[in-house]
Motif scaffolding. Structure first.
Motif, PDB file in Angstrom:
ATOM      1  N   ASN A  69       0.840  -1.195   0.000  1.00  0.00           N
ATOM      2  CA  ASN A  69       0.000   0.000   0.000  1.00  0.00           C
ATOM      3  C   ASN A  69       0.872   1.241   0.000  1.00  0.00           C
ATOM      4  OD1 ASN A  69      -2.573  -1.408   0.453  1.00  0.00           O
ATOM      5  ND2 ASN A  69      -1.686  -1.883   2.444  1.00  0.00           N
ATOM      6  N   LYS A  70       0.375   2.302  -0.584  1.00  0.00           N
ATOM      7  CA  LYS A  70       1.087   3.577  -0.552  1.00  0.00           C
ATOM      8  C   LYS A  70       0.972   4.153   0.858  1.00  0.00           C
ATOM      9  CE  LYS A  70       1.138   8.162  -2.483  1.00  0.00           C
ATOM     10  NZ  LYS A  70       0.482   9.130  -3.333  1.00  0.00           N
ATOM     11  N   ILE A  71       2.105   4.482   1.468  1.00  0.00           N
ATOM     12  CA  ILE A  71       2.061   5.052   2.811  1.00  0.00           C
ATOM     13  C   ILE A  71       2.515   6.506   2.836  1.00  0.00           C
ATOM     14  CG2 ILE A  71       2.163   2.873   4.052  1.00  0.00           C
ATOM     15  CD1 ILE A  71       5.135   3.233   4.379  1.00  0.00           C
ATOM     16  N   GLU A  72       3.050   6.997   1.721  1.00  0.00           N
ATOM     17  CA  GLU A  72       3.384   8.417   1.619  1.00  0.00           C
ATOM     18  C   GLU A  72       2.124   9.238   1.878  1.00  0.00           C
ATOM     19  OE1 GLU A  72       4.762  11.634  -1.782  1.00  0.00           O
ATOM     20  OE2 GLU A  72       4.943   9.497  -2.191  1.00  0.00           O
ATOM     21  N   GLY A  73       2.261  10.270   2.713  1.00  0.00           N
ATOM     22  CA  GLY A  73       1.123  11.129   3.030  1.00  0.00           C
ATOM     23  C   GLY A  73       0.248  10.620   4.161  1.00  0.00           C
ATOM     24  N   LYS A  74       0.543   9.435   4.677  1.00  0.00           N
ATOM     25  CA  LYS A  74      -0.270   8.836   5.743  1.00  0.00           C
ATOM     26  C   LYS A  74       0.193   9.304   7.122  1.00  0.00           C
ATOM     27  CE  LYS A  74      -2.422   6.085   2.839  1.00  0.00           C
ATOM     28  NZ  LYS A  74      -3.803   6.128   2.508  1.00  0.00           N
ATOM     29  N   LYS A  75      -0.662   9.103   8.110  1.00  0.00           N
ATOM     30  CA  LYS A  75      -0.367   9.447   9.502  1.00  0.00           C
ATOM     31  C   LYS A  75       0.396   8.309  10.175  1.00  0.00           C
ATOM     32  CE  LYS A  75      -2.600  10.793  13.841  1.00  0.00           C
ATOM     33  NZ  LYS A  75      -3.894  11.105  14.466  1.00  0.00           N
ATOM     34  N   MET A  76       1.451   8.684  10.911  1.00  0.00           N
ATOM     35  CA  MET A  76       2.247   7.718  11.669  1.00  0.00           C
ATOM     36  C   MET A  76       2.198   8.093  13.142  1.00  0.00           C
ATOM     37  SD  MET A  76       6.372   6.945  11.688  1.00  0.00           S
ATOM     38  CE  MET A  76       6.855   8.505  12.391  1.00  0.00           C
ATOM     39  N   GLU A  77       2.031   7.082  13.997  1.00  0.00           N
ATOM     40  CA  GLU A  77       2.082   7.269  15.441  1.00  0.00           C
ATOM     41  C   GLU A  77       3.070   6.271  16.021  1.00  0.00           C
ATOM     42  OE1 GLU A  77      -2.082   8.068  17.167  1.00  0.00           O
ATOM     43  OE2 GLU A  77      -2.403   6.830  15.378  1.00  0.00           O
ATOM     44  N   VAL A  78       3.843   6.724  17.005  1.00  0.00           N
ATOM     45  CA  VAL A  78       4.805   5.854  17.672  1.00  0.00           C
ATOM     46  C   VAL A  78       4.536   5.899  19.169  1.00  0.00           C
ATOM     47  CG1 VAL A  78       7.236   5.363  18.108  1.00  0.00           C
ATOM     48  CG2 VAL A  78       6.543   6.329  15.894  1.00  0.00           C
ATOM     49  N   MET A  79       4.260   4.733  19.737  1.00  0.00           N
ATOM     50  CA  MET A  79       4.108   4.576  21.183  1.00  0.00           C
ATOM     51  C   MET A  79       5.315   3.820  21.705  1.00  0.00           C
ATOM     52  SD  MET A  79       1.352   6.007  22.323  1.00  0.00           S
ATOM     53  CE  MET A  79       1.286   5.299  23.965  1.00  0.00           C
ATOM     54  N   GLY A  80       5.824   4.243  22.865  1.00  0.00           N
ATOM     55  CA  GLY A  80       6.950   3.568  23.488  1.00  0.00           C
ATOM     56  C   GLY A  80       6.502   2.773  24.697  1.00  0.00           C
ATOM     57  N   PHE A  81       7.007   1.548  24.811  1.00  0.00           N
ATOM     58  CA  PHE A  81       6.719   0.661  25.931  1.00  0.00           C
ATOM     59  C   PHE A  81       8.044   0.299  26.590  1.00  0.00           C
ATOM     60  CE2 PHE A  81       3.398   0.177  22.841  1.00  0.00           C
ATOM     61  CZ  PHE A  81       2.229   0.141  23.582  1.00  0.00           C
ATOM     62  N   LYS A  82       8.209   0.666  27.851  1.00  0.00           N
ATOM     63  CA  LYS A  82       9.445   0.394  28.564  1.00  0.00           C
ATOM     64  C   LYS A  82       9.421  -1.018  29.143  1.00  0.00           C
ATOM     65  CE  LYS A  82      12.535   2.117  32.115  1.00  0.00           C
ATOM     66  NZ  LYS A  82      12.684   2.973  33.276  1.00  0.00           N
ATOM     67  N   LYS A  83      10.508  -1.752  28.930  1.00  0.00           N
ATOM     68  CA  LYS A  83      10.628  -3.123  29.431  1.00  0.00           C
ATOM     69  C   LYS A  83      10.569  -3.142  30.949  1.00  0.00           C
ATOM     70  CE  LYS A  83      13.595  -7.170  29.268  1.00  0.00           C
ATOM     71  NZ  LYS A  83      14.856  -7.741  28.777  1.00  0.00           N
ATOM     72  N   ASP A  84       9.903  -4.166  31.499  1.00  0.00           N
ATOM     73  CA  ASP A  84       9.799  -4.374  32.945  1.00  0.00           C
ATOM     74  C   ASP A  84       9.169  -3.186  33.663  1.00  0.00           C
ATOM     75  OD1 ASP A  84      10.989  -6.892  32.683  1.00  0.00           O
ATOM     76  OD2 ASP A  84      12.998  -6.058  32.908  1.00  0.00           O
TER      77      ASP A  84
END
Length: 139
Positions: A69-84
Motif C-alpha cells: 500500500n502507498k504510505i506516503e502522506g499517511k499518519k504515523m504514530e509511535v508509542m513507546g513501551f518500557k521493558k519491565d
C-alpha cells in the motif's frame, strides 16, 4: 504539522513478550556509501548518529518500505513501551509521511525524545494499523 510528545502515561503494558534489541544493518546509499540503520530490513528502520540518552531530543530519520500500500502522506504514530515497567509514552505523531528516500517508499526526519533510560519497544502504527516495532536501548 508535526507533533512531538514525550508524555509519561501509566497503564498496562500489553505487549511485553519481545524486547530483543532490533538489529542494525547497512543501507546502501550508492557511490560506495552506506548508513547504519536499526530496525526490520525491508520494512521499517531508523537512522540516528549516537546512542539515545533519556529525555534528550535526537535527530532521527524514519524509513519505511511497503510494496502493498502507498504510505506516503499517511499518519504515523509511535508509542513507546518500557521493558519491565508499566510506563508507556506517546513518542511521536506525524500527520503526513514524506515520499521516497534512500530506496524507501516513505520517510520522515524528526526530533525524537524517549523519557527514561532502559529498553524501549517503539510500536509504529500507520493510519492506526500496526506496521512494526523497533526495540532500542536508552541510556
Amino acid at each position: 504539522m508535526i507533533l512531538i510528545v514525550a508524555l509519561s502515561l501509566t497503564g498496562c503494558n500489553e505487549r511485553t513478550s519481545d524486547y530483543a534489541l532490533s538489529p542494525s544493518f547497512d543501507l546502501d546509499m550508492g557511490s560506495n556509501q552506506a548508513i547504519e540503520v536499526t530496525g526490520i530490513e525491508g520494512k521499517i528502520a531508523i537512522s540516528y548518529t549516537k546512542p539515545f540518552q533519556a529525555d534528550t531530543p535526537y535527530d532521527v530519520l524514519w524509513l519505511f518500505w511497503n510494496n502493498q500500500n502507498k504510505i506516503e502522506g499517511k499518519k504515523m504514530e509511535v508509542m513507546g513501551f518500557k521493558k519491565d515497567s508499566t510506563l508507556t509514552s506517546q513518542i511521536l505523531v506525524v500527520e503526513n509521511l514524506g515520499g521516497t528516500h534512500l530506496g524507501a517508499n516513505a520517510h520522515h526526519k524528526t526530533k525524537m525524545i524517549i523519557p527514561e533510560p532502559g529498553i524501549w519497544r517503539l510500536q509504529v502504527k500507520i493510519e492506526g494499523q500496526d506496521f512494526g516495532d523497533i526495540v532500542l536501548e536508552v541510556k
